[in-house]
Design an enzyme around this catalytic site. Structure first.
Site, PDB file in Angstrom:
ATOM      1  N   ASN A  64      38.562  30.525  43.843  1.00 54.73           N
ATOM      2  CA  ASN A  64      39.509  30.237  42.757  1.00 54.73           C
ATOM      3  C   ASN A  64      39.714  28.736  42.599  1.00 54.73           C
ATOM      4  OD1 ASN A  64      40.836  30.625  45.282  1.00 54.73           O
ATOM      5  ND2 ASN A  64      42.809  30.927  44.298  1.00 54.73           N
ATOM      6  N   GLU A  66      42.369  26.287  40.809  1.00 53.41           N
ATOM      7  CA  GLU A  66      43.672  26.224  40.131  1.00 53.41           C
ATOM      8  C   GLU A  66      43.835  24.911  39.360  1.00 53.41           C
ATOM      9  OE1 GLU A  66      46.653  27.248  43.062  1.00 53.41           O
ATOM     10  OE2 GLU A  66      46.021  29.346  43.004  1.00 53.41           O
ATOM     11  N   GLU A  77      36.469  35.558  41.018  1.00 50.58           N
ATOM     12  CA  GLU A  77      35.534  36.542  40.468  1.00 50.58           C
ATOM     13  C   GLU A  77      34.989  36.104  39.113  1.00 50.58           C
ATOM     14  OE1 GLU A  77      38.566  36.987  41.737  1.00 50.58           O
ATOM     15  OE2 GLU A  77      38.987  39.097  42.104  1.00 50.58           O
ATOM     16  N   CYS A 114      42.484  40.879  39.916  1.00 53.78           N
ATOM     17  CA  CYS A 114      43.581  40.921  38.946  1.00 53.78           C
ATOM     18  C   CYS A 114      43.111  41.624  37.666  1.00 53.78           C
ATOM     19  CB  CYS A 114      44.060  39.505  38.636  1.00 53.78           C
ATOM     20  SG  CYS A 114      42.994  38.621  37.487  1.00 53.78           S
ATOM     21  N   CYS A 117      40.280  39.907  35.752  1.00 54.36           N
ATOM     22  CA  CYS A 117      38.982  40.035  36.431  1.00 54.36           C
ATOM     23  C   CYS A 117      38.429  41.447  36.294  1.00 54.36           C
ATOM     24  CB  CYS A 117      39.118  39.639  37.898  1.00 54.36           C
ATOM     25  SG  CYS A 117      39.379  37.867  38.088  1.00 54.36           S
TER      26      CYS A 117
HETATM   27  N1  THU Z   1      43.102  35.112  42.381  1.00 57.68           N
HETATM   28  C1  THU Z   1      41.746  35.239  42.441  1.00 57.68           C
HETATM   29  O1  THU Z   1      41.001  34.252  42.511  1.00 57.68           O
HETATM   30  N2  THU Z   1      41.237  36.491  42.413  1.00 57.68           N
HETATM   31  C2  THU Z   1      41.973  37.634  42.435  1.00 57.68           C
HETATM   32  O2  THU Z   1      41.413  38.712  42.409  1.00 57.68           O
HETATM   33  C3  THU Z   1      43.429  37.550  42.503  1.00 57.68           C
HETATM   34  C4  THU Z   1      44.018  36.219  42.266  1.00 57.68           C
HETATM   35  C5  THU Z   1      43.677  33.767  42.433  1.00 57.68           C
HETATM   36  C6  THU Z   1      44.326  33.277  41.171  1.00 57.68           C
HETATM   37  C7  THU Z   1      45.273  32.237  41.706  1.00 57.68           C
HETATM   38  O3  THU Z   1      44.544  31.013  41.882  1.00 57.68           O
HETATM   39  C8  THU Z   1      45.652  32.753  43.073  1.00 57.68           C
HETATM   40  O4  THU Z   1      44.671  33.702  43.421  1.00 57.68           O
HETATM   41  C9  THU Z   1      47.033  33.389  43.121  1.00 57.68           C
HETATM   42  O5  THU Z   1      47.179  34.347  42.165  1.00 57.68           O
END
Ligand code: THU
Length: 162
Positions: A64, A66, A77, A114, A117
């Site tokens: 991820n 941010e 993902e 999420c 995704c």
């Molecule tokens: N996040 C992901 O990268 N994948 C997921 O399946 C769930 C959430 C990330 C998004 C954000 O940067 C952090 O996790 C907290 O939500």
């Protein structure tokens, strides 16, 4: 009008032990966990890694990313599947593994994709007309296995003309 005025879904996730994993899946778990280590998550502190194997056996990983403007951040993902589809648009993603690290660095956190995704995974299943196996790492080192996105996204949006 149908007699039974209810539509129900019986989605299920399988619980896998590490010894259930073959070499390909074990390697993906390793890659996803390693990718999580390098996530850029200074705002949530929730570091997620994802790894995928394409139909020709190539493996890729991502994490991820941010942003100070929170909605700009992107999940592991979608970064991963966007990258592989940008570079190998004809190769079907076959198995996707997701791992997340606890913010205090004490081990794995529970993670499932999420909603955004899930929709994105659904798009690639639609394009390639085949399910993508999704393995989700758990803190106790077991994994959840969805045989395809239907198990995580029942009643999904997939037909504009139905
Ligand atoms: N996040 C992901 O990268 N994948 C997921 O399946 C769930 C959430 C990330 C998004 C954000 O940067 C952090 O996790 C907290 O939500």
């Amino acid at each position: 009008m149908e007699k039974n005025r209810k539509i129900s879904s019986n989605s299920s996730l399988e619980i896998l032990l590490r010894e259930d994993l073959d070499a390909i899946r074990l390697n993906l778990v390793h890659l996803a966990r390693k990718a999580a280590d390098h996530a850029y998550a200074p705002y949530s502190n929730f570091r997620v890694g994802a790894a995928v194997v394409l139909e020709d056996g190539q493996t890729f990983w991502a994490n991820n990313q941010e942003n100070i403007c929170f909605p700009v951040g992107v999940c592991a993902e979608r970064i991963l599947l966007g990258y592989t589809h940008a570079n190998f648009p004809h190769l079907k993603p076959e198995i996707l593994v997701i791992a997340a690290l606890k913010s205090d660095n004490t081990g794995l956190a529970t993670v499932t994709p999420c909603g955004l995704c899930r929709q994105s995974i659904s798009e690639f299943e639609m394009k390639f007309k085949a399910p993508i196996e999704i393995l989700m790492c758990r803190p106790d080192e077991t994994l959840l296995r969805a045989e395809g996105i239907d198990q995580l996204l029942p009643y999904k949006f997939e037909d504009l003309n139905r």
